[in-house]
Design a protein around this motif. Sequence first.
Motif, short mmCIF file in Angstrom:
data_model
loop_
_atom_site.label_atom_id
_atom_site.label_comp_id
_atom_site.label_asym_id
_atom_site.label_seq_id
_atom_site.Cartn_x
_atom_site.Cartn_y
_atom_site.Cartn_z
N HIS A 17 0.58 -1.34 -0.50
CA HIS A 17 -0.12 -0.18 -0.15
C HIS A 17 0.51 0.97 0.06
O HIS A 17 0.14 2.59 0.80
CB HIS A 17 -0.66 0.38 1.16
CG HIS A 17 -1.86 -1.04 1.40
ND1 HIS A 17 -2.73 -1.46 0.41
CD2 HIS A 17 -1.93 -1.88 1.95
CE1 HIS A 17 -3.36 -2.49 0.92
NE2 HIS A 17 -2.27 -3.12 1.94
N PRO A 19 1.77 4.94 -1.22
CA PRO A 19 1.05 5.47 -3.35
C PRO A 19 2.25 4.87 -4.26
O PRO A 19 3.54 4.99 -4.02
CB PRO A 19 1.46 6.79 -2.47
CG PRO A 19 1.61 6.40 -1.33
CD PRO A 19 2.58 5.64 -0.75
N LYS A 50 -7.99 -0.02 -2.75
CA LYS A 50 -8.13 1.48 -1.57
C LYS A 50 -7.69 1.59 -2.50
O LYS A 50 -7.95 3.29 -1.82
CB LYS A 50 -7.63 0.67 -0.54
CG LYS A 50 -7.61 -0.62 0.59
CD LYS A 50 -7.30 -0.65 1.66
CE LYS A 50 -6.84 -1.92 2.25
NZ LYS A 50 -6.06 -2.44 3.41
N LEU A 51 -6.01 1.70 -2.92
CA LEU A 51 -5.72 2.73 -3.73
C LEU A 51 -5.97 3.29 -4.92
O LEU A 51 -5.61 4.75 -5.64
CB LEU A 51 -4.87 2.90 -3.01
CG LEU A 51 -3.39 2.14 -1.41
CD1 LEU A 51 -2.12 2.27 -1.58
CD2 LEU A 51 -4.08 4.29 -0.98
N LYS A 54 -0.57 1.58 -6.62
CA LYS A 54 0.16 1.86 -5.69
C LYS A 54 1.43 1.07 -5.84
O LYS A 54 1.46 -0.24 -7.20
CB LYS A 54 -0.30 0.24 -4.62
CG LYS A 54 -0.71 -0.96 -4.24
CD LYS A 54 -1.14 -1.91 -3.17
CE LYS A 54 -1.48 -3.35 -3.73
NZ LYS A 54 -1.41 -4.17 -2.32
N THR A 78 0.08 5.59 3.65
CA THR A 78 -0.52 4.61 3.72
C THR A 78 -0.07 3.23 3.86
O THR A 78 -0.95 2.06 3.85
CB THR A 78 -1.89 4.65 2.39
OG1 THR A 78 0.28 4.79 1.90
CG2 THR A 78 -2.35 5.79 2.72
N THR A 80 1.54 -0.69 5.18
CA THR A 80 1.70 -1.46 5.85
C THR A 80 2.40 -2.28 6.14
O THR A 80 3.20 -2.33 4.36
CB THR A 80 0.05 -2.31 5.44
OG1 THR A 80 0.03 -2.37 4.46
CG2 THR A 80 -1.18 -1.19 5.80
N LYS A 94 0.95 -0.62 10.97
CA LYS A 94 0.64 0.40 9.62
C LYS A 94 1.42 1.35 9.56
O LYS A 94 2.42 1.55 11.10
CB LYS A 94 -0.51 0.90 9.82
CG LYS A 94 -1.50 0.86 9.28
CD LYS A 94 -3.04 1.46 8.83
CE LYS A 94 -2.90 2.65 8.21
NZ LYS A 94 -2.79 2.42 6.45
#
Length: 151
Positions: A17, A19, A50-51, A54, A78, A80, A94
């Motif tokens: 995750h 960016p 989710k993003l 990624k 963001t 993990t 996280k």
Amino acid sequence: MAELKVTAIKDGTVIDHIPAGKGLKVIEILHLNRPNGGALLLASNVRSGKLGRKDIVKVEGRFLSEEEVNKIALIAPTATVNIVRDYGVSEKFKVEVPDEITGILHCANPNCVSNHEHTVSRFHVVSREPLKVRCHYCERTMEGDEILRNL
Ligand code: CTP
């Protein structure tokens, strides 16, 4: 396991995750590209629920601590982190912005000693939401875009 594009690893750390586009910077900040015997895998611009998109970084044979990985919190809030042992995820956490940030951010004050001497930059985190930091040496505070420009 949602992401099958990159081979599963047996033992090591998976930073997920991230960016999109920031994976290389993560590798640089954590010095993961030093030869250490294990493989280093980067998947960039992978589709994510989710993003949108990624990056994922996998380091074989190394178990990164929360403290080490928290260094990337400014560029990859963001992210993990998964500690993998014998093909299974044994810990998941996280990243969190640490209380102090050393050696990653440059001070925006051109006269600050940290920009001249061989001094490692050091900032105290004043607030997390929104992120605001204060230089340990000259007390200049930085927030928002100014932080991103000085990474
Ligand atoms: N992973 C891996 N090798 C393994 C086990 C897991 O590379 N032997 C990677 C997966 O590809 C994934 C991450 O570790 O990128 C987390 O795995 P897992 O918790 O199984 O996936 P998700 O449930 O999708 O994780 P999350 O809920 O954090 O999105």
